[in-house]
Design an enzyme around this catalytic site. Structure first.
Site, PDB file in Angstrom:
ATOM      1  N   TRP A  21       0.895  -1.257   0.098  1.00 22.37           N
ATOM      2  CA  TRP A  21      -0.085   0.116   0.128  1.00 22.37           C
ATOM      3  C   TRP A  21       0.949   1.309  -0.125  1.00 22.37           C
ATOM      4  O   TRP A  21       0.393   2.491  -0.287  1.00 22.37           O
ATOM      5  CB  TRP A  21      -0.927   0.083   1.167  1.00 22.37           C
ATOM      6  N   GLU A  69       2.089  -1.683  13.316  1.00 22.26           N
ATOM      7  CA  GLU A  69       2.328  -3.321  13.136  1.00 22.26           C
ATOM      8  C   GLU A  69       2.576  -3.378  14.526  1.00 22.26           C
ATOM      9  O   GLU A  69       2.964  -4.764  14.842  1.00 22.26           O
ATOM     10  CB  GLU A  69       2.971  -3.592  12.178  1.00 22.26           C
ATOM     11  N   LYS A 105       5.018   2.002  15.883  1.00 22.27           N
ATOM     12  CA  LYS A 105       5.880   1.627  14.966  1.00 22.27           C
ATOM     13  C   LYS A 105       5.940   2.972  14.002  1.00 22.27           C
ATOM     14  O   LYS A 105       7.050   3.435  13.432  1.00 22.27           O
ATOM     15  CB  LYS A 105       5.619   0.452  14.102  1.00 22.27           C
ATOM     16  N   GLN A 106       4.895   3.308  13.614  1.00 24.38           N
ATOM     17  CA  GLN A 106       4.745   4.555  12.417  1.00 24.38           C
ATOM     18  C   GLN A 106       3.238   4.921  12.708  1.00 24.38           C
ATOM     19  O   GLN A 106       2.404   4.730  13.451  1.00 24.38           O
ATOM     20  CB  GLN A 106       4.802   3.627  10.959  1.00 24.38           C
TER      21      GLN A 106
END
Length: 760
Positions: A355, A486, A598-599
């Site tokens: 993605w 994640e 994580k992000q």
């Protein structure tokens, strides 16, 4: 974090031989042309640490899935971008000793990636164990002007004594992948030959039956005089060699020119004809002329896509490196190709499409290249729609619902970590958003009506079946998902996933209405094709009106998921350095139970849909989530840079820019050795153009809200928007706008409406 790359505006330079960093350098100095590419492996033998890699776009192998136990719906394979025929190889002996830098005394060494001209250059002086001192220089290029071909030139001088040289130039088909799940070789040998002063080799992938034909021409010279060579053939190894005596100061040279063609584009018979024709074409001109053509091709690209920064060499080098590597990976000439997360720089993250393409790469291509290139990225997904519907059906969805794969080469899902494969479903939303983003930026409604709406309907059908009604909440909920973060799996009501699901339904209904108003006959044809019933639209509206969003009412924070505040709330600033990165230092259990992100997750949604929220809401969520984010995804810093810019936090915006821009150059996350982070490189461009320059499209008008980092004198870039090419330069106390097209454009610049007339 490493800091051994010399700062230079147009070149990536490694001074001194550093074997411990060799695999990192092989990634950083990778070179390609959109059709094929290669890690910066040495041409000569090297027994030290190295990851060989030569890759061809779209050629892959379905490596059998390796999991502890099977789950229904698992893909049977993990697609691998596979190491292909090695064409650069040289076996060199000096007075009978093999040239191998791992066994030499290396006096000087430089590796340089010339980004302005598209060249990889390496030079070194070395003393072999037998006492012979040599000087070597190699220049390699993957031709941007003829993308099925590449070339290199390798020169050797003996410096201190008379010596004998034996040089063998070869094609090698018996290559392997380090990440093969069962140590399997992926290729079958078809043929090799040495006819017509050319070497050739044909290999065929197992299972997928891709045929690859390599044709190679060698030119050996001593002091510019041609040398006779001796061919040799032994199955998957075919070569030409020379043996000569050289005096100190003599210059021995070998030029290699190669054509690599695949059955993706040609029949088996055409492979032979095309390979020979390619070789004849590039052999008809000198190596200097090849370099000249390469420089022209890259010059044309830089004229449209360069970002110029003054007074900050590290920042300038970094943005050009990211733009260079991104374009080396994808030039947009083929809608069957896409942008792999490692491009042509490594094996990790098999497959070619995540993605990342839609969320991060599409904006770069929209603004820097003709719209047909971004359109090709969207067509790639349209061409895979039937496969996306099949993927959803394997998981129990029906009636034309589509779930696009997390990882794919041909439209089939080939990712096999259950928490990603089955749960990271927000990827569907990114694909829908790219359609919207393309329409918003280009004004091209024709793509939506002819292709995009069919995709939107299939995605919306997925969302409608993925929600379920919660009697307790009296709302629709989305359970068992993984958001962009994640470091949380199998959570309920990820705010970003719920938000983008609802937005997809809304955008699909709006697009249906637009087509109904403009061409109801075409809409009816589409409805008949996909068996659409009006009841679906009613159901989608009901979901939109009653979807649950986790929000902390006291603080006004959008909760990343239902249980996020149940976690111990610790800030990244409290983490000892020795425990970072946590994905390399902590157990997975500990990571999942932590609050660390994580992000960008909630912030990813605020980036996409910023117009729906006031500045105070964006700031509260940014101030809450950013201190909890470890940025261990390459995709994280750019989103934070853009939002920090919007919020006026210039210091943070610049910090995140440097982190995303120099992520690989400085090996921030200690993972560059297995390949670069290609898709996040588009985020570096976004950090400047959408971050520092604040570029947006508002009400069909290009808008800028700019700031400039204090250490910069200026920065400048080009954008294309609806037929207009605009040059924008931001200075500390001034700005410059140049319209390089033949039509006037009205824009909003720092809150003021401006008309920019064409230059004379």
């Amino acid at each position: 974090m490493k800091n051994y790359i010399v700062h230079d505006e147009w070149n990536i330079i490694e001074e001194g031989f550093q074997p411990a960093y060799n695999e990192v350098s092989e990634s950083i100095f990778s070179i390609g042309n959109g059709r094929m590419g290669q890690r910066a492996n040495f041409e000569e033998d090297y027994s030290g640490k190295s990851l060989p890699g030569s890759y061809l776009a779209g050629v892959y192998y379905p490596d059998k899935t390796r999991v502890g136990w099977w789950k229904n719906g698992y893909p049977e394979y993990f697609a691998k971008v596979i190491n292909a025929i090695n064409w650069i190889g040289l076996h060199i002996e000096v007075n009978g000793e093999v040239l191998d830098l791992a066994k030499c005394d290396v006096h000087s060494f430089q590796r340089k990636l010339d980004m302005k001209h598209g060249l990889l250059i390496r030079s070194f002086d070395a003393r072999l164990q037998n006492g012979v001192e040599i000087r070597v220089k190699s220049t390699r290029m993957f031709h941007l002007f003829q993308s099925e071909t590449a070339s290199l030139k390798y020169t050797i001088q003996v410096l201190n004594q008379k010596a004998s040289l034996q040089v063998e130039s070869y094609l090698e088909g018996d290559v392997v992948n380090r990440d093969s799940n069962y140590d399997e070789h992926f290729w079958n040998f078809i043929s090799s030959g040495t006819s017509d002063s050319q070497l050739n080799m044909t290999m065929k992938t197992k299972k997928t039956d891709f045929i690859v034909r390599a044709d190679l021409v060698n030119n050996f010279t001593l002091n510019n005089k041609a040398l006779e060579s001796r061919p040799s053939k032994e199955g998957t190894y075919v070569s030409e060699s020379v043996a000569i005596s050289v005096e100190p100061g003599d210059i021995f040279s070998v030029e290699k020119r190669v054509s690599m063609v695949t059955s993706q584009n040609y029949s088996e018979t055409e492979l032979v004809v095309t390979g020979k024709a390619n070789i004849e074409k590039i052999s008809a001109i000198t190596f200097d002329e090849l370099q000249h053509n390469q420089a022209l091709a890259w010059g044309n690209f830089w004229n449209e896509s360069d970002i110029e920064i003054t007074a900050d060499v590290a920042a300038q080098q970094a943005i050009r490196f990211n733009i260079f590597q991104l374009y080396q990976t994808y030039t947009g000439e083929d809608s069957r190709l896409n942008i792999g997360p490692k491009g042509f720089t490594g094996e990790k993250y098999g497959g070619v499409t995540y993605w990342d393409t839609e969320a991060y790469c599409v904006p770069f291509y929209l603004a820097t290249q003709p719209s047909a290139i971004a359109r090709n990225l969207l067509l790639y997904r349209y061409q895979h729609l039937d496969k996306a519907i099949e993927n959803a059906a394997k998981l129990g969805f029906s009636k034309g619902a589509a779930l696009y794969p997390m990882v794919t080469m041909n439209g089939e899902e080939c990712h096999n970590e259950w928490e990603i494969t089955f749960e990271e479903i927000h990827r569907n939303g990114a694909i829908a958003f790219a359609i919207y983003n393309y329409q918003r930026y280009t004004g091209d409604w024709s793509y939506v009506e002819n292709y995009g709406l069919e995709v939107l309907i299939a995605i919306s059908r997925f969302w409608a079946q993925r929600v379920n009604w919660s009697a307790e909440k009296d709302k629709y909920v989305i359970l068992g998902v993984t958001g962009p973060n994640e470091y949380e799996n199998n959570v309920n009501n990820n705010w970003y996933t719920n938000t983008i699901a609802s937005w997809c339904l809304k955008y699909t209904l709006e697009s249906i209405q637009t087509l109904k108003d403009s061409d109801h006959i075409k809409l009816n044809v589409l409805f008949e094709k996909v068996a659409f019933k009006q009841e679906e639209a009613v159901a989608w509206q009901h979901i939109m009106d009653h979807l649950y969003y986790p929000i902390d009412t006291e603080s006004g924070i959008f909760l990343q998921q239902d249980g996020y505040l149940d976690k111990e709330q610790v800030l990244v600033a409290d983490l000892p350095d020795k425990e970072r990165p946590i994905n390399q230092k902590w157990s997975w259990d500990r990571i999942l139970r932590s609050c660390f992100i994580k992000q960008a997750d909630v912030l990813q949604g605020l980036y996409f849909f910023e117009d729906q929220y006031d500045l105070d809401t964006i700031r509260k969520n940014y101030d809450f989530y950013e201190p909890r984010t470890v940025h261990e995804s390459s995709l994280s810093p750019c989103v934070h840079a853009i939002l920090a810019s919007k919020l006026g936090n210039e210091a943070k915006a610049y910090e995140f820019y440097l982190r995303t821009a120099r992520l690989d150059l400085d090996d921030y996350n200690n993972d560059t050795e297995d390949g670069l982070h290609i898709t996040s490189m588009a985020g570096t461009w976004m950090s400047i153009v959408e971050g520092f320059a604040g570029m947006r499209v508002k009400n069909n008008t290009l808008s800028f809200q700019t700031f400039i980092p204090k250490t910069w004198d200026s920065y400048a870039f080009h954008v294309q928007f609806r037929g207009v090419k605009l040059f924008v330069k931001i200075k500390q106390h001034d700005f410059e706008l140049i319209n390089k097209s033949n039509q006037e454009i009205n824009i909003i610049f720092n809150g003021e409406a401006i008309s920019v007339k064409p230059t004379a």
